[in-house]
Write an enzyme that holds these catalytic residues in place. Structure first.
Site, PDB file in Angstrom:
ATOM      1  N   ASP A 106       0.838  -1.201   0.000  1.00  0.00           N
ATOM      2  CA  ASP A 106       0.000   0.000   0.000  1.00  0.00           C
ATOM      3  C   ASP A 106       0.875   1.253   0.000  1.00  0.00           C
ATOM      4  O   ASP A 106       2.041   1.196   0.419  1.00  0.00           O
ATOM      5  CB  ASP A 106      -0.888   0.030   1.251  1.00  0.00           C
ATOM      6  CG  ASP A 106      -1.870  -1.124   1.263  1.00  0.00           C
ATOM      7  OD1 ASP A 106      -2.123  -1.700   0.190  1.00  0.00           O
ATOM      8  OD2 ASP A 106      -2.368  -1.463   2.354  1.00  0.00           O
TER       9      ASP A 106
HETATM   10  N1  URA Z   1      -1.249  -5.804   3.978  1.00  0.00           N
HETATM   11  C1  URA Z   1      -1.709  -4.535   3.941  1.00  0.00           C
HETATM   12  O1  URA Z   1      -2.747  -4.219   4.498  1.00  0.00           O
HETATM   13  N2  URA Z   1      -0.997  -3.640   3.261  1.00  0.00           N
HETATM   14  C2  URA Z   1       0.167  -3.914   2.640  1.00  0.00           C
HETATM   15  O2  URA Z   1       0.797  -3.025   2.055  1.00  0.00           O
HETATM   16  C3  URA Z   1       0.636  -5.235   2.706  1.00  0.00           C
HETATM   17  C4  URA Z   1      -0.084  -6.168   3.397  1.00  0.00           C
END
Ligand code: URA
Length: 241
Positions: A106
């Site tokens: 993310d």
């Molecule tokens: N899980 C999440 O919520 N975000 C990420 O970036 C990776 C795993």
């Protein structure tokens, strides 16, 4: 065709960083077809020339493998109309290749990002049946109880009804931080797992992806090529019986 700079070749093949390669070339430790190389800028044919690095034959690999320490606020995509991407953090000559991030983090997640142009390997690493382990360091808004930690280990039901595969969770004594190990990679998975226990992620950083561990000598936004050893092990993921 003599198209690649010698220092780039040594970097891509995982022999050394480009700056280290420059020093070793200057010191006369690199030969091209039996002749001592005189300059990092010397152009070589990666498929035909025989390069020895400190006396050791360098094996040419068709693909590029990069380990980046992703900063916050950067998206893991090849291009984006609004935000900067992990590829924008690479030098401009490298952005002209077919590199792409292997999987997603993310925008606000930090840490280990693999970037490659090996589509077949990326496909295998990301395939659900390969079960590549991904380890994240997290901090949560509230402490996680033993009972909720067990739910991570047994499989949690997310808001869309999906039941997660067993995840390992290790909690620090405070209970509101620790590591989570996933063997799958659903959209916003950890964020949604925390929401399923009425909690909230406040910090998330990937510290391991398969055999690759986050190189803490890399500052946020910095990157390096994978070493030969890292590439060899990575390429085995999903091939084990
Ligand atoms: N899980 C999440 O919520 N975000 C990420 O970036 C990776 C795993």
């Amino acid at each position: 065709m003599k198209t690649m700079r010698l220092d780039k070749f040594l970097g891509i093949t995982g022999m050394s960083s480009r700056s280290e390669a420059k020093k070793l070339i200057r010191a006369g430790s690199v030969t091209v077809n039996g002749c001592v190389a005189s300059s990092a800028e010397e152009k070589i044919d990666p498929e035909q020339d025989e390069i020895l690095f400190c006396g050791k034959k360098v094996i040419y690999r068709k693909y590029t493998y990069i380990l980046m320490n992703k900063p916050e606020g950067i998206v893991s995509a090849t291009e984006d109309g609004r935000d900067r991407t992990v590829l924008d953090l690479l030098p401009s000559d490298m952005r002209k290749t077919d590199l792409f991030p292997c999987g997603r983090l993310d925008k606000n997640t930090l840490g280990l990002m693999l970037i490659t142009d090996n589509g077949e390997l990326a496909h295998r690493l990301l395939a659900p049946k390969t079960h590549v382990e991904k380890v994240y360091y997290f901090r949560a808004k509230f402490p996680i109880s033993e009972e909720d930690a067990k739910r991570f280990e047994n499989g949690l039901i997310l808001e869309d009804g999906y039941e997660t595969k067993p995840a390992k969770i290790f909690l620090e004594p405070s209970g509101d931080a620790g590591t989570i190990t996933l063997i799958e990679g659903k959209y916003h998975q950890i964020k949604r797992m925390l929401e399923a226990i009425d909690n909230k992620i406040t910090y998330l950083e990937r510290i391991r992806f398969g055999n690759l561990t986050l190189d803490t000598t890399l500052s946020r936004g910095e990157w390096r090529y994978l070493t030969q050893e890292e590439i060899s092990v990575l390429e085995q993921h999903g091939k084990e019986k």
